[in-house]
Structure formats: structure tokens, C-alpha cells
Design a protein around this motif. Structure first.
Motif, PDB file in Angstrom:
ATOM      1  N   SER A 274       4.787   1.792 -14.133  1.00 32.15           N
ATOM      2  CA  SER A 274       4.601   1.289 -12.769  1.00 32.15           C
ATOM      3  C   SER A 274       5.763   1.713 -11.880  1.00 32.15           C
ATOM      4  O   SER A 274       5.566   2.124 -10.728  1.00 32.15           O
ATOM      5  CB  SER A 274       4.461  -0.235 -12.782  1.00 32.15           C
ATOM      6  N   LYS A 275       6.965   1.650 -12.417  1.00 26.56           N
ATOM      7  CA  LYS A 275       8.141   2.096 -11.660  1.00 26.56           C
ATOM      8  C   LYS A 275       8.054   3.598 -11.392  1.00 26.56           C
ATOM      9  O   LYS A 275       8.355   4.068 -10.296  1.00 26.56           O
ATOM     10  CB  LYS A 275       9.414   1.763 -12.440  1.00 26.56           C
ATOM     11  N   ALA A 276       7.606   4.369 -12.380  1.00 23.90           N
ATOM     12  CA  ALA A 276       7.486   5.826 -12.231  1.00 23.90           C
ATOM     13  C   ALA A 276       6.436   6.194 -11.174  1.00 23.90           C
ATOM     14  O   ALA A 276       6.611   7.176 -10.447  1.00 23.90           O
ATOM     15  CB  ALA A 276       7.154   6.467 -13.566  1.00 23.90           C
ATOM     16  N   VAL A 277       5.355   5.425 -11.095  1.00 23.81           N
ATOM     17  CA  VAL A 277       4.335   5.672 -10.054  1.00 23.81           C
ATOM     18  C   VAL A 277       4.975   5.595  -8.671  1.00 23.81           C
ATOM     19  O   VAL A 277       4.716   6.432  -7.803  1.00 23.81           O
ATOM     20  CB  VAL A 277       3.165   4.664 -10.167  1.00 23.81           C
ATOM     21  N   LEU A 278       5.825   4.600  -8.462  1.00 19.68           N
ATOM     22  CA  LEU A 278       6.390   4.358  -7.131  1.00 19.68           C
ATOM     23  C   LEU A 278       7.373   5.429  -6.678  1.00 19.68           C
ATOM     24  O   LEU A 278       7.693   5.500  -5.488  1.00 19.68           O
ATOM     25  CB  LEU A 278       7.046   2.975  -7.082  1.00 19.68           C
ATOM     26  N   ILE A 279       7.834   6.272  -7.606  1.00 25.41           N
ATOM     27  CA  ILE A 279       8.735   7.361  -7.207  1.00 25.41           C
ATOM     28  C   ILE A 279       8.094   8.739  -7.416  1.00 25.41           C
ATOM     29  O   ILE A 279       8.733   9.758  -7.190  1.00 25.41           O
ATOM     30  CB  ILE A 279      10.091   7.283  -7.948  1.00 25.41           C
ATOM     31  N   TYR A 280       6.840   8.773  -7.830  1.00 24.01           N
ATOM     32  CA  TYR A 280       6.176  10.034  -8.159  1.00 24.01           C
ATOM     33  C   TYR A 280       5.942  10.905  -6.929  1.00 24.01           C
ATOM     34  O   TYR A 280       6.103  12.106  -6.975  1.00 24.01           O
ATOM     35  CB  TYR A 280       4.859   9.740  -8.865  1.00 24.01           C
ATOM     36  N   PHE A 281       5.510  10.291  -5.837  1.00 27.68           N
ATOM     37  CA  PHE A 281       5.272  10.994  -4.571  1.00 27.68           C
ATOM     38  C   PHE A 281       6.214  10.456  -3.507  1.00 27.68           C
ATOM     39  O   PHE A 281       6.842   9.408  -3.680  1.00 27.68           O
ATOM     40  CB  PHE A 281       3.828  10.771  -4.082  1.00 27.68           C
ATOM     41  N   ASP A 282       6.243  11.132  -2.383  1.00 27.83           N
ATOM     42  CA  ASP A 282       6.923  10.620  -1.197  1.00 27.83           C
ATOM     43  C   ASP A 282       5.907   9.748  -0.449  1.00 27.83           C
ATOM     44  O   ASP A 282       5.295  10.163   0.521  1.00 27.83           O
ATOM     45  CB  ASP A 282       7.409  11.781  -0.322  1.00 27.83           C
ATOM     46  N   TRP A 283       5.707   8.547  -0.984  1.00 24.09           N
ATOM     47  CA  TRP A 283       4.688   7.635  -0.463  1.00 24.09           C
ATOM     48  C   TRP A 283       5.039   7.139   0.934  1.00 24.09           C
ATOM     49  O   TRP A 283       6.215   6.939   1.246  1.00 24.09           O
ATOM     50  CB  TRP A 283       4.564   6.404  -1.356  1.00 24.09           C
ATOM     51  N   SER A 284       4.026   6.876   1.737  1.00 24.36           N
ATOM     52  CA  SER A 284       4.181   6.110   2.971  1.00 24.36           C
ATOM     53  C   SER A 284       3.804   4.677   2.617  1.00 24.36           C
ATOM     54  O   SER A 284       2.720   4.433   2.073  1.00 24.36           O
ATOM     55  CB  SER A 284       3.242   6.615   4.071  1.00 24.36           C
ATOM     56  N   TYR A 285       4.690   3.738   2.918  1.00 19.15           N
ATOM     57  CA  TYR A 285       4.492   2.352   2.513  1.00 19.15           C
ATOM     58  C   TYR A 285       4.007   1.508   3.686  1.00 19.15           C
ATOM     59  O   TYR A 285       4.459   1.670   4.823  1.00 19.15           O
ATOM     60  CB  TYR A 285       5.809   1.757   1.980  1.00 19.15           C
ATOM     61  N   SER A 286       3.096   0.589   3.410  1.00 26.22           N
ATOM     62  CA  SER A 286       2.725  -0.468   4.357  1.00 26.22           C
ATOM     63  C   SER A 286       2.379  -1.716   3.557  1.00 26.22           C
ATOM     64  O   SER A 286       2.121  -1.649   2.349  1.00 26.22           O
ATOM     65  CB  SER A 286       1.552  -0.043   5.251  1.00 26.22           C
ATOM     66  N   GLN A 287       2.396  -2.838   4.231  1.00 25.77           N
ATOM     67  CA  GLN A 287       2.110  -4.099   3.553  1.00 25.77           C
ATOM     68  C   GLN A 287       0.627  -4.193   3.200  1.00 25.77           C
ATOM     69  O   GLN A 287      -0.221  -3.565   3.837  1.00 25.77           O
ATOM     70  CB  GLN A 287       2.513  -5.274   4.430  1.00 25.77           C
ATOM     71  N   LEU A 288       0.344  -5.016   2.180  1.00 29.60           N
ATOM     72  CA  LEU A 288      -1.043  -5.278   1.832  1.00 29.60           C
ATOM     73  C   LEU A 288      -1.755  -5.934   3.006  1.00 29.60           C
ATOM     74  O   LEU A 288      -1.144  -6.678   3.777  1.00 29.60           O
ATOM     75  CB  LEU A 288      -1.136  -6.199   0.618  1.00 29.60           C
ATOM     76  N   ARG A 289      -3.015  -5.662   3.147  1.00 25.79           N
ATOM     77  CA  ARG A 289      -3.855  -6.283   4.162  1.00 25.79           C
ATOM     78  C   ARG A 289      -4.605  -7.445   3.518  1.00 25.79           C
ATOM     79  O   ARG A 289      -4.818  -7.443   2.290  1.00 25.79           O
ATOM     80  CB  ARG A 289      -4.853  -5.271   4.704  1.00 25.79           C
ATOM     81  N   PRO A 290      -5.057  -8.401   4.301  1.00 28.67           N
ATOM     82  CA  PRO A 290      -5.804  -9.524   3.716  1.00 28.67           C
ATOM     83  C   PRO A 290      -6.991  -9.075   2.863  1.00 28.67           C
ATOM     84  O   PRO A 290      -7.255  -9.640   1.798  1.00 28.67           O
ATOM     85  CB  PRO A 290      -6.275 -10.326   4.938  1.00 28.67           C
ATOM     86  N   GLU A 291      -7.686  -8.017   3.264  1.00 27.73           N
ATOM     87  CA  GLU A 291      -8.843  -7.550   2.502  1.00 27.73           C
ATOM     88  C   GLU A 291      -8.445  -6.883   1.191  1.00 27.73           C
ATOM     89  O   GLU A 291      -9.290  -6.663   0.310  1.00 27.73           O
ATOM     90  CB  GLU A 291      -9.714  -6.601   3.330  1.00 27.73           C
ATOM     91  N   ASP A 292      -7.159  -6.556   0.997  1.00 29.84           N
ATOM     92  CA  ASP A 292      -6.683  -5.973  -0.250  1.00 29.84           C
ATOM     93  C   ASP A 292      -6.546  -7.033  -1.348  1.00 29.84           C
ATOM     94  O   ASP A 292      -6.520  -6.690  -2.518  1.00 29.84           O
ATOM     95  CB  ASP A 292      -5.326  -5.310  -0.078  1.00 29.84           C
ATOM     96  N   GLU A 293      -6.423  -8.255  -0.961  1.00 30.14           N
ATOM     97  CA  GLU A 293      -6.232  -9.336  -1.931  1.00 30.14           C
ATOM     98  C   GLU A 293      -7.550  -9.627  -2.574  1.00 30.14           C
ATOM     99  O   GLU A 293      -7.804  -9.972  -3.584  1.00 30.14           O
ATOM    100  CB  GLU A 293      -5.692 -10.597  -1.246  1.00 30.14           C
TER     101      GLU A 293
ATOM    102  N   ARG B 119       0.861  -1.183   0.000  1.00 28.15           N
ATOM    103  CA  ARG B 119       0.000   0.000   0.000  1.00 28.15           C
ATOM    104  C   ARG B 119       0.895   1.229   0.000  1.00 28.15           C
ATOM    105  O   ARG B 119       1.728   1.391   0.887  1.00 28.15           O
ATOM    106  CB  ARG B 119      -0.866   0.013   1.261  1.00 28.15           C
ATOM    107  N   TYR B 120       0.695   2.089  -0.969  1.00 27.09           N
ATOM    108  CA  TYR B 120       1.478   3.305  -1.098  1.00 27.09           C
ATOM    109  C   TYR B 120       0.533   4.490  -0.891  1.00 27.09           C
ATOM    110  O   TYR B 120      -0.327   4.742  -1.729  1.00 27.09           O
ATOM    111  CB  TYR B 120       2.147   3.361  -2.475  1.00 27.09           C
ATOM    112  N   GLN B 121       0.685   5.178   0.244  1.00 24.08           N
ATOM    113  CA  GLN B 121      -0.195   6.287   0.623  1.00 24.08           C
ATOM    114  C   GLN B 121       0.498   7.609   0.318  1.00 24.08           C
ATOM    115  O   GLN B 121       1.623   7.849   0.749  1.00 24.08           O
ATOM    116  CB  GLN B 121      -0.496   6.202   2.122  1.00 24.08           C
ATOM    117  N   SER B 122      -0.202   8.459  -0.432  1.00 22.04           N
ATOM    118  CA  SER B 122       0.364   9.767  -0.774  1.00 22.04           C
ATOM    119  C   SER B 122       0.244  10.725   0.401  1.00 22.04           C
ATOM    120  O   SER B 122      -0.562  10.518   1.304  1.00 22.04           O
ATOM    121  CB  SER B 122      -0.387  10.370  -1.971  1.00 22.04           C
ATOM    122  N   PRO B 123       1.019  11.811   0.361  1.00 25.61           N
ATOM    123  CA  PRO B 123       0.737  12.925   1.275  1.00 25.61           C
ATOM    124  C   PRO B 123      -0.553  13.609   0.803  1.00 25.61           C
ATOM    125  O   PRO B 123      -1.114  13.246  -0.236  1.00 25.61           O
ATOM    126  CB  PRO B 123       1.949  13.838   1.096  1.00 25.61           C
ATOM    127  N   ALA B 124      -1.010  14.602   1.555  1.00 21.29           N
ATOM    128  CA  ALA B 124      -2.185  15.380   1.135  1.00 21.29           C
ATOM    129  C   ALA B 124      -1.886  16.029  -0.209  1.00 21.29           C
ATOM    130  O   ALA B 124      -0.813  16.584  -0.423  1.00 21.29           O
ATOM    131  CB  ALA B 124      -2.513  16.443   2.175  1.00 21.29           C
TER     132      ALA B 124
END
Length: 182
Positions: free
Chosen positions: A163-182, A73-78
């Protein structure tokens, strides 16, 4: 190119949703809209955003990486409206044609969340009457947009760089996928 293919006889053929939506009542007593995204066209998401107020928070769920990063999970800033629309405009083709991810947009001020998932479905929570009106403005009608049939997802090599560009586009906060994300 579509995110999904369906079985037709012995062949797999690309699948695109019709411009339909339905309203679903949730166990909590609230409701959501479920809409197909014909042709993976980002105009559907942009139309929904017109009924949401900044700041926005984007959650990019990477389910099926192809070497560009780690699933999670990649969460953007505001984000301002311009920042969000710049991101979505830059990556609209990738988001609409590749099934390795889901994208969530949340507006705390509007108490609204719109999810564009790997099946090219949109789930809209919050001001459902306004979202329904927005969909009708772009030609949607009431109908079922479920993916309850045998299908295959496409993870396209031609979008690996995006896809690689998305992951560096923002200063994302990362967390692992949750079971409900699958």
C-alpha cells in the motif's frame, strides 16, 4: 485470503464471488455491467482492459489507510498500456486481497471506465457488449454479483508495504475523498 468474510452460523468464513455478471440500466439511460472477481483474480480486470484504448487514467481511492498514507483520491498521469499493466501486475495480489481501496481505470478514447471495488466487484461502463463478451470468454455467466449480505472487510498487515509502494509509484495528483466514495 479474500477481501471479504461472511457470517456462517457463529463463524466468519472467507468469501469469494462466483464468475457471474449482470447488466444494470442506470437512471441516465446508459447501462453498466457488474461482475464478481472470483478469488480477487486480476485476470478479470486485465480482460476488460483488452477492450479499452490508451491513454489510461488510474484513480486509486484509499478508503482505509493503515498508517501508509492519507485516505483520499490518487489520480495518475496519463498512462500507456504498458505502464498500466506493469502497475496492475506489480500490485495485483494486493489489489485483489485487501479491501482498503477501490481502483478505477478510465480510457477517454474508448469512453470506458472499469472500477474494481473493495468488495471485489467490477463495474464496467462504456462498451458493455464488448465487456460482456470479454467476461464470457473467461467463463462468466449471467447472474447476480451483489454484496447484499452481512460481511466484513479485511485490511491485511502483510500488504502495508504494498500500500505504501502504491502511493509512491506514480506522481499522483491527490484530492480528498468525496461523499460518494464512501
Amino acid at each position: 485470503m479474500q477481501k471479504l468474510s461472511i457470517k456462517s452460523g457463529d463463524d466468519w468464513v472467507e468469501y469469494s464471488h462466483s464468475p457471474v455478471f449482470s447488466r444494470e440500466e442506470l437512471p441516465s439511460g446508459s447501462a453498466r455491467l457488474v461482475a464478481g472477481v472470483p478469488g480477487g483474480n486480476s485476470v478479470v480486470l486485465f480482460q476488460m482492459l483488452e477492450h479499452m484504448a490508451p491513454p489510461f487514467y488510474l484513480l486509486y481511492l484509499l478508503h482505509t489507510p493503515r498508517g501508509e498514507g492519507v485516505s483520499g483520491r490518487y489520480q495518475s498521469p496519463a498512462l500507456s498500456e504498458l505502464e498500466l499493466k506493469d502497475f496492475l501486475g506489480r500490485f495485483s495480489q494486493f489489489l485483489g486481497m485487501d479491501a482498503r481501496h477501490d481502483v478505477w481505470v478510465h480510457s477517454p478514447g474508448s469512453n470506458a471506465t472499469v472500477v474494481w471495488d473493495r468488495h471485489n466487484l467490477i463495474y464496467a461502463y462504456g462498451p458493455t457488449a464488448r465487456f460482456e463478451s470479454a467476461l464470457r470468454q473467461i467463463g462468466f455467466t449471467a447472474g447476480s454479483a451483489k454484496v447484499d449480505f452481512v460481511h466484513a472487510h479485511h485490511y491485511r498487515a502483510e500488504y502495508d508495504a504494498d500500500s505504501k509502494a502504491v502511493l509512491i509509484y506514480f506522481d499522483w495528483s491527490y484530492s480528498q475523498l468525496r461523499p460518494e466514495d464512501e
